[in-house]
Design a protein around this motif. Structure first.
Motif, PDB file in Angstrom:
ATOM      1  N   THR A 169       0.823  -1.218   0.000  1.00 41.82           N
ATOM      2  CA  THR A 169       0.000   0.000   0.000  1.00 41.82           C
ATOM      3  C   THR A 169       0.857   1.268   0.000  1.00 41.82           C
ATOM      4  O   THR A 169       0.347   2.349   0.287  1.00 41.82           O
ATOM      5  CB  THR A 169      -0.905   0.016   1.251  1.00 41.82           C
ATOM      6  OG1 THR A 169      -0.078  -0.017   2.422  1.00 41.82           O
ATOM      7  CG2 THR A 169      -1.841  -1.172   1.259  1.00 41.82           C
ATOM      8  N   ASP A 196       1.948   3.107  -2.295  1.00 42.92           N
ATOM      9  CA  ASP A 196       1.538   4.154  -3.226  1.00 42.92           C
ATOM     10  C   ASP A 196       0.353   4.947  -2.702  1.00 42.92           C
ATOM     11  O   ASP A 196       0.034   6.014  -3.248  1.00 42.92           O
ATOM     12  CB  ASP A 196       1.175   3.548  -4.584  1.00 42.92           C
ATOM     13  CG  ASP A 196       2.385   2.956  -5.283  1.00 42.92           C
ATOM     14  OD1 ASP A 196       2.187   2.043  -6.119  1.00 42.92           O
ATOM     15  OD2 ASP A 196       3.518   3.381  -4.981  1.00 42.92           O
ATOM     16  N   VAL A 197      -0.324   4.441  -1.671  1.00 40.17           N
ATOM     17  CA  VAL A 197      -1.552   5.081  -1.183  1.00 40.17           C
ATOM     18  C   VAL A 197      -1.362   5.653   0.220  1.00 40.17           C
ATOM     19  O   VAL A 197      -1.745   6.790   0.491  1.00 40.17           O
ATOM     20  CB  VAL A 197      -2.715   4.065  -1.187  1.00 40.17           C
ATOM     21  CG1 VAL A 197      -3.990   4.728  -0.695  1.00 40.17           C
ATOM     22  CG2 VAL A 197      -2.911   3.478  -2.576  1.00 40.17           C
ATOM     23  N   VAL A 208      -4.008   8.682   3.827  1.00 39.21           N
ATOM     24  CA  VAL A 208      -4.318   8.713   2.399  1.00 39.21           C
ATOM     25  C   VAL A 208      -4.017  10.103   1.842  1.00 39.21           C
ATOM     26  O   VAL A 208      -3.804  11.060   2.607  1.00 39.21           O
ATOM     27  CB  VAL A 208      -5.805   8.354   2.165  1.00 39.21           C
ATOM     28  CG1 VAL A 208      -6.090   6.939   2.613  1.00 39.21           C
ATOM     29  CG2 VAL A 208      -6.718   9.333   2.881  1.00 39.21           C
ATOM     30  N   TRP A 251      -8.308  12.919  -0.756  1.00 42.26           N
ATOM     31  CA  TRP A 251      -9.243  11.817  -0.495  1.00 42.26           C
ATOM     32  C   TRP A 251      -9.950  11.951   0.855  1.00 42.26           C
ATOM     33  O   TRP A 251     -10.940  11.274   1.106  1.00 42.26           O
ATOM     34  CB  TRP A 251      -8.484  10.481  -0.470  1.00 42.26           C
ATOM     35  CG  TRP A 251      -7.963  10.026  -1.797  1.00 42.26           C
ATOM     36  CD1 TRP A 251      -7.807  10.759  -2.929  1.00 42.26           C
ATOM     37  CD2 TRP A 251      -7.505   8.706  -2.099  1.00 42.26           C
ATOM     38  NE1 TRP A 251      -7.272   9.998  -3.936  1.00 42.26           N
ATOM     39  CE2 TRP A 251      -7.076   8.722  -3.448  1.00 42.26           C
ATOM     40  CE3 TRP A 251      -7.391   7.539  -1.370  1.00 42.26           C
ATOM     41  CZ2 TRP A 251      -6.562   7.589  -4.080  1.00 42.26           C
ATOM     42  CZ3 TRP A 251      -6.886   6.405  -1.990  1.00 42.26           C
ATOM     43  CH2 TRP A 251      -6.477   6.428  -3.337  1.00 42.26           C
ATOM     44  N   LEU A 281      -4.899   9.778  -7.543  1.00 41.69           N
ATOM     45  CA  LEU A 281      -3.747   9.481  -6.706  1.00 41.69           C
ATOM     46  C   LEU A 281      -2.646  10.513  -6.898  1.00 41.69           C
ATOM     47  O   LEU A 281      -1.987  10.927  -5.951  1.00 41.69           O
ATOM     48  CB  LEU A 281      -3.211   8.078  -7.020  1.00 41.69           C
ATOM     49  CG  LEU A 281      -2.075   7.571  -6.141  1.00 41.69           C
ATOM     50  CD1 LEU A 281      -2.528   7.459  -4.686  1.00 41.69           C
ATOM     51  CD2 LEU A 281      -1.591   6.212  -6.643  1.00 41.69           C
ATOM     52  N   MET A 283      -7.686   5.781  -8.960  1.00 40.59           N
ATOM     53  CA  MET A 283      -7.936   4.471  -8.363  1.00 40.59           C
ATOM     54  C   MET A 283      -9.398   4.394  -7.963  1.00 40.59           C
ATOM     55  O   MET A 283     -10.099   5.406  -7.881  1.00 40.59           O
ATOM     56  CB  MET A 283      -7.054   4.236  -7.124  1.00 40.59           C
ATOM     57  CG  MET A 283      -5.571   4.312  -7.361  1.00 40.59           C
ATOM     58  SD  MET A 283      -4.634   3.872  -5.866  1.00 40.59           S
ATOM     59  CE  MET A 283      -4.891   2.113  -5.817  1.00 40.59           C
ATOM     60  N   VAL A 337     -11.673   2.915  -4.731  1.00 38.86           N
ATOM     61  CA  VAL A 337     -11.537   2.509  -3.335  1.00 38.86           C
ATOM     62  C   VAL A 337     -12.813   1.763  -2.940  1.00 38.86           C
ATOM     63  O   VAL A 337     -13.901   2.325  -2.982  1.00 38.86           O
ATOM     64  CB  VAL A 337     -11.307   3.717  -2.407  1.00 38.86           C
ATOM     65  CG1 VAL A 337     -11.169   3.250  -0.957  1.00 38.86           C
ATOM     66  CG2 VAL A 337     -10.081   4.493  -2.853  1.00 38.86           C
ATOM     67  N   PHE A 344      -7.788  -0.902  -2.375  1.00 38.69           N
ATOM     68  CA  PHE A 344      -7.376   0.116  -3.338  1.00 38.69           C
ATOM     69  C   PHE A 344      -7.157  -0.560  -4.695  1.00 38.69           C
ATOM     70  O   PHE A 344      -6.216  -1.339  -4.866  1.00 38.69           O
ATOM     71  CB  PHE A 344      -6.100   0.811  -2.863  1.00 38.69           C
ATOM     72  CG  PHE A 344      -6.205   1.348  -1.458  1.00 38.69           C
ATOM     73  CD1 PHE A 344      -6.939   2.493  -1.199  1.00 38.69           C
ATOM     74  CD2 PHE A 344      -5.590   0.691  -0.398  1.00 38.69           C
ATOM     75  CE1 PHE A 344      -7.041   2.988   0.100  1.00 38.69           C
ATOM     76  CE2 PHE A 344      -5.682   1.170   0.886  1.00 38.69           C
ATOM     77  CZ  PHE A 344      -6.425   2.321   1.148  1.00 38.69           C
ATOM     78  N   ARG A 378      -6.377  -0.301  -8.593  1.00 36.00           N
ATOM     79  CA  ARG A 378      -5.844   0.534  -9.664  1.00 36.00           C
ATOM     80  C   ARG A 378      -6.686   0.358 -10.917  1.00 36.00           C
ATOM     81  O   ARG A 378      -7.234  -0.717 -11.166  1.00 36.00           O
ATOM     82  CB  ARG A 378      -4.386   0.160  -9.967  1.00 36.00           C
ATOM     83  CG  ARG A 378      -3.443   0.360  -8.780  1.00 36.00           C
ATOM     84  CD  ARG A 378      -2.048  -0.108  -9.122  1.00 36.00           C
ATOM     85  NE  ARG A 378      -1.123   0.071  -8.007  1.00 36.00           N
ATOM     86  CZ  ARG A 378      -0.955  -0.784  -7.016  1.00 36.00           C
ATOM     87  NH1 ARG A 378      -1.646  -1.918  -7.018  1.00 36.00           N
ATOM     88  NH2 ARG A 378      -0.114  -0.531  -6.038  1.00 36.00           N
TER      89      ARG A 378
END
Length: 748
Positions: free
Chosen positions: A472, A474-475, A491, A495, A520, A528, A530, A550, A552
Motif C-alpha cells: 500500500t 503508493d496510497v 491517504v 481523499w 492518486l 484508483m 476505493v 485500493f 488501480r
C-alpha cells in the motif's frame, strides 16, 4: 397434577400431533402414561432419583403402549438422561429420534443414544417436527440402520477449518464441532447460503467472507472482574502469597500470562489487583502481565486499553477513577497500568507457550475444545509454570488436575498450584511437536496471502488500521510529526473528505461502497477505485470492521465483487463531480442550525429539571406514606399468619399468590405451589362447586359462600370474595374457610 390426579392423552394419529390438556406435574412427582392418562405419583419410596430418572420413567411407561408405536425424541442435554428410556422404546418396536449432536448446545444426551445405536433418525432441531408428522403416517417405514451420519458434515467442516488455518493463520482443529458450526451457520444465514458444502466453496472463492468468518468464529467472551466472587479468593490465596514470596527476593518480577485474552479485560483486572496490593505492601515488588490471543486485531484493540462505559459495569467507582480516564465518550486505562502489560499474538493450541510464569489464567476456553486438545493445552500450561506457580481455570473448567502435578487451592474456582510435572503425556498429534515447521509454513502462507494484487487495509470503528494486506506504499504515507494509524491521516489529502464520508456510510448502512476515480497523483492523472466492505467480528452485532481495498484502474477489469460481478462505476452515487467544498459549507450551516436547536433544548431541559425537582419532593412525601402502608400491611400479614384464619388469594388467572399456614388443613400447599394455577391443586375433601363459584365471582363481582363437609365430622363455611382495585377492576379473589363444626353440631 398432585396426589394421583390424571390428565387424558390423545394418541399420535395420522397427520396430527398428540393433543395434551394443560397440566403441570409437581417437581416431587414422577409422570407416567397409563391407559391413555397421565398419572403422577410421589418419588418417595419408588426407587427413583428426582430430576435424574424422570425422563427415563416416562419413556418406559410410553413403551408399554401397543398401538400406535411410541415415538421418543432426545434433544440437547447433559448426562445420559433418556438413554434407558429410549432403549425401552426401541425394544417395544417404537421410533427414536435424536437431535444432531453437532447442532445441540449440550451433546451428551444425543451422543449417548447414538453410540448405543438405538436411534432411527438423527436430525437438526428444525427438521424433527416434520419427521414426527411422517412417523404418524400409516405408510411410514422404519429406515435401515443409519450409516455414519456425521461423515459428510465432518469432512466439510474439516475443509473449512483447514482453509481458515492456511489463509487466516487460525488453528481451530482442536475445537469442538458444535461451537464452530453455530458460528458458521450464523454466517451462512447472513449470506443466505443453505448448504455447508456451498459455503465452503464461497470461502475458497471470497477472501472477504473468509476474513469475516475467521474474525468472528473465535470465542471472545470476557469482562472486567468476571465472576466477582472469584477475585477475593484469587487475591487472598494466590496473589498475596506470590507477593510475599517475591518480597524475599526483591529483584524478582512476578510474571502472569493470560492466553486467549480477547479484548484484555481480564488481564487489566489482574493488573489492578496487583497494583492495589502494591499500594498496601510493606516492600516494593514488580509484576509483568503477558496477554496473548490468536486474533491480531483483538491484540491491537486490547493494547489500546480503551473501553466503553458498558464494558466497565464490573469496575467499582474507586477503581474507575484510579485506573481510567475519560476521553471521546469512552474510558482508557492510564499509562502507568498499561505499561505493566505486554500484548502479543499467540495461538495457544499451535504455538509454544511462555515459560517461568507465576500465574496463568485460562478461563472459559477449554469448554470449547475437544478433550484431547484440552489435555494438550493443560500440559502446555503446566510446562509454562514455574514450580509453585498457580493456574486459574474458573468454575466451568473442572478436571482431575490434583492427580496431574497440581494441588488444589480452590475447588469451587478450580485454582491449582503446580507441585510437579503432569503425568499425562500430550497427544501424539499435537501440533507443537512440529512447531518450528508450522510457524515457518504459516509465515510463508501469510506472506503469500498478503501479497495479492489488490492492496487492502482492515480498519475499526475509529478508522484505525488494524492490518495491512499487500503493498500500500503508493496510497498510505506517514506525515511528519507524531505518527497516526487513522486511515484518513495516511491517504492523499484530496481523499480525506470523501473517504471519511464513505466510511461513515458503510458503518451506518452496513453495505459496501465503491469510490470511483480517486485521483492518486494530479500531475500524472493516476486514478484508483476505493472499495469499502463491512465486516463483523462478533455475530448478531452491527459491522465493526471495514476492509478498504485500493483498486488501480489497470487492474479493475480483474477485480470482482463478493457476488462475482465486476466493480462498475454505477455502484455508488458519489462520483468525481461531487463538490465537497459546497458540501462542507452546507454542513457548517447545518451545524449552526443544530447549535441553535441545542440551545433551545437546553432551555427546555432546565425547565424540565425544575419540574423534576418538584416531582422529587412530591415523590419523597409519597414514599413516606408508602412506607407507612408497607409497615401496616406487614403487621396485618403477621397477624393473619399467626392466627387460625384459613385464607388464600388468587389472581385473575387463578394463580395462587398468597395463603396463610392454616390453609394447609384444606389444601396440601407448599411454598413451591405459589404461582401455580388453582386447577392444578386438589383439596383434601370434595367441593364440587368450588371452581364454579370462583368463576362466578370473577364475572359478577358478587361474593359467594357454601357449607362444606369433609366426611370426618368437620364442617366449614367457605366464602369467596372479589378483590376490586382502585381502578374498579377485579384483581383477583380471596377464599376463606371457617371451621363451624361446633355450631353445626348444636344446630343439628
Amino acid at each position: 397434577m398432585r396426589n394421583g390426579r390424571t390428565c387424558r392423552f390423545s394418541p399420535l394419529s395420522a397427520g396430527r400431533l398428540p393433543r395434551l390438556e394443560p397440566s403441570i406435574p409437581s417437581p416431587d412427582d414422577i409422570l407416567t402414561l397409563e391407559d391413555n392418562l397421565f398419572q403422577t405419583r410421589p418419588l418417595e419410596g419408588g426407587g427413583r432419583r428426582p430430576g435424574i430418572d424422570t425422563i427415563d420413567c416416562f419413556l418406559e411407561s410410553l413403551a408399554l403402549r401397543t398401538a400406535p408405536p411410541p415415538v421418543a425424541v432426545i434433544l440437547s442435554g447433559t448426562g445420559m438422561d433418556g438413554t434407558a428410556g429410549a432403549t425401552f422404546i426401541r425394544q417395544a418396536g417404537g421410533i427414536v429420534i435424536v437431535q444432531d449432536p453437532l447442532t445441540a448446545l449440550h451433546d451428551a444426551m444425543p451422543n449417548a443414544v447414538i453410540q448405543r445405536r438405538i436411534h432411527d433418525h438423527v436430525l437438526p432441531a428444525g427438521a424433527i417436527g416434520r419427521q414426527l408428522l411422517a412417523c404418524a403416517d400409516p405408510a411410514y417405514e422404519r429406515p435401515t440402520p443409519p450409516a455414519d451420519w456425521s461423515n459428510s458434515t465432518s469432512t466439510t467442516l474439516a475443509h473449512i477449518v483447514e482453509l481458515i488455518r492456511r489463509r487466516a493463520g487460525f488453528n481451530l482443529s482442536g475445537y469442538k464441532p458444535s461451537p464452530l458450526l453455530w458460528r458458521i451457520q450464523q454466517r451462512m444465514d447472513m449470506r443466505k447460503v443453505w448448504s455447508l458444502e456451498d459455503y465452503a466453496s464461497l470461502l475458497a472463492d471470497d477472501p472477504v467472507e473468509l476474513e469475516a468468518l475467521a474474525r468472528g468464529i473465535s470465542i471472545h467472551v470476557t469482562e472486567f472482574f468476571r465472576d466477582a466472587d472469584a477475585w477475593p479468593v484469587l487475591r487472598t490465596n494466590v496473589l498475596e502469597p506470590l507477593v510475599a514470596q517475591a518480597g524475599a527476593g526483591a529483584e524478582r518480577i512476578l510474571r502472569v500470562w493470560t492466553p486467549a485474552c480477547a479484548t484484555g479485560e481480564e488481564a487489566f483486572s489482574i493488573a489492578m489487583l496487583f497494583d492495589e496490593i502494591a499500594r498496601e505492601a510493606a516492600e516494593p515488588f514488580d509484576f509483568q502481565i503477558f496477554a496473548t490471543d490468536a486474533a491480531p486485531e483483538l491484540i491491537a484493540s486490547a493494547s489500546l486499553g480503551q473501553f466503553n462505559a458498558r464494558s466497565l459495569a464490573g469496575v467499582s467507582t474507586a477503581r474507575r477513577g484510579r485506573y481510567f480516564y475519560q476521553v471521546d465518550a469512552s474510558f482508557r486505562v492510564k499509562r502507568f497500568l498499561r505499561e505493566k502489560l505486554v500484548f502479543a499474538p499467540q495461538d495457544l493450541i499451535s504455538d509454544p507457550p511462555l515459560s517461568g510464569l507465576d500465574l496463568v489464567t485460562c478461563r472459559n476456553l477449554l469448554i470449547y475444545l475437544e478433550l484431547e486438545t484440552v489435555w494438550d493445552v493443560l500440559f502446555s500450561l503446566n510446562t509454562s509454570l514455574r514450580m509453585g506457580g498457580y493456574l486459574l481455570l474458573g468454575r466451568s473448567e473442572a478436571y482431575p488436575l490434583d492427580e496431574q502435578g497440581f494441588e488444589i487451592v480452590s475447588r469451587k474456582w478450580n485454582i491449582y498450584r503446580k507441585v510437579g510435572p503432569m503425568r499425562k503425556e500430550p497427544h501424539t498429534t499435537v501440533r507443537r511437536v512440529a512447531s518450528d515447521e508450522e510457524r515457518l509454513a504459516k509465515l510463508a502462507l501469510r506472506l503469500a496471502y498478503e501479497q495479492f494484487d489488490v492492496p487492502s487495509v482492515l480498519i475499526d470503528e475509529d478508522r484505525s488500521i488494524l492490518r495491512i494486506y499487500g503493498d500500500t506504499k503508493d496510497v498510505l504515507r506517514f506525515a511528519a510529526g507524531e505518527p497516526s494509524l487513522r486511515i484518513t491521516d495516511l491517504v492523499p489529502k484530496q481523499w480525506e473528505a470523501s473517504l471519511q464520508h464513505a466510511i461513515q456510510r458503510v458503518f451506518a448502512n452496513q453495505e459496501p461502497i465503491t469510490l470511483e476515480c480517486m485521483k492518486l497523483d494530479a500531475a500524472e492523472n493516476i486514478t484508483m477505485r476505493v472499495r469499502l466492505t463491512p465486516l463483523q467480528t462478533s455475530f448478531g452485532a452491527a459491522c465493526d470492521r471495514v476492509l478498504v481495498s485500493f483498486v488501480r484502474e489497470q487492474d479493475a477489469a480483474d477485480v470482482f465483487e463478493a457476488d462475482g460481478t465486476l466493480l462498475m462505476p454505477g455502484d455508488l452515487d458519489i462520483a468525481e463531480s461531487v463538490d465537497w467544498k459546497s458540501k462542507a459549507r452546507v454542513s457548517r450551516e447545518e451545524l449552526e442550525a443544530s447549535r441553535e436547536e441545542l440551545q433551545a433544548l437546553n432551555e427546555e431541559l432546565r425547565a424540565s429539571n425544575e419540574q423534576l425537582n418538584r416531582s422529587n419532593g412530591d415523590l419523597n412525601v409519597a414514599n413516606v406514606a408508602l412506607q407507612e402502608n408497607i409497615e401496616q400491611l406487614a403487621m396485618q400479614s403477621r397477624v393473619l399468619s399467626s392466627g387460625a384464619v384459613m385464607t388464600m388469594f388468587l389472581d385473575p388467572d387463578l394463580r395462587l399468590r398468597w395463603f396463610t399456614p392454616s390453609m394447609r388443613d384444606v389444601f396440601p400447599l407448599t411454598s413451591r405451589d405459589t404461582g401455580r394455577n388453582i386447577a392444578d391443586l386438589v383439596s383434601k375433601f370434595p367441593d364440587a362447586a368450588f371452581y364454579t363459584d370462583i368463576h362466578a365471582v370473577l364475572r359478577a363481582s358478587e361474593p359467594r359462600e357454601a357449607i362444606i363437609r369433609d366426611g370426618h365430622d368437620h364442617t366449614f363455611l367457605r366464602k369467596i370474595y372479589p378483590y376490586v382495585s382502585d381502578t374498579e377492576t377485579i384483581s383477583g379473589v380471596a377464599v376463606t374457610f371457617v371451621d363451624i363444626s361446633d355450631h353445626a353440631a348444636r344446630t343439628l
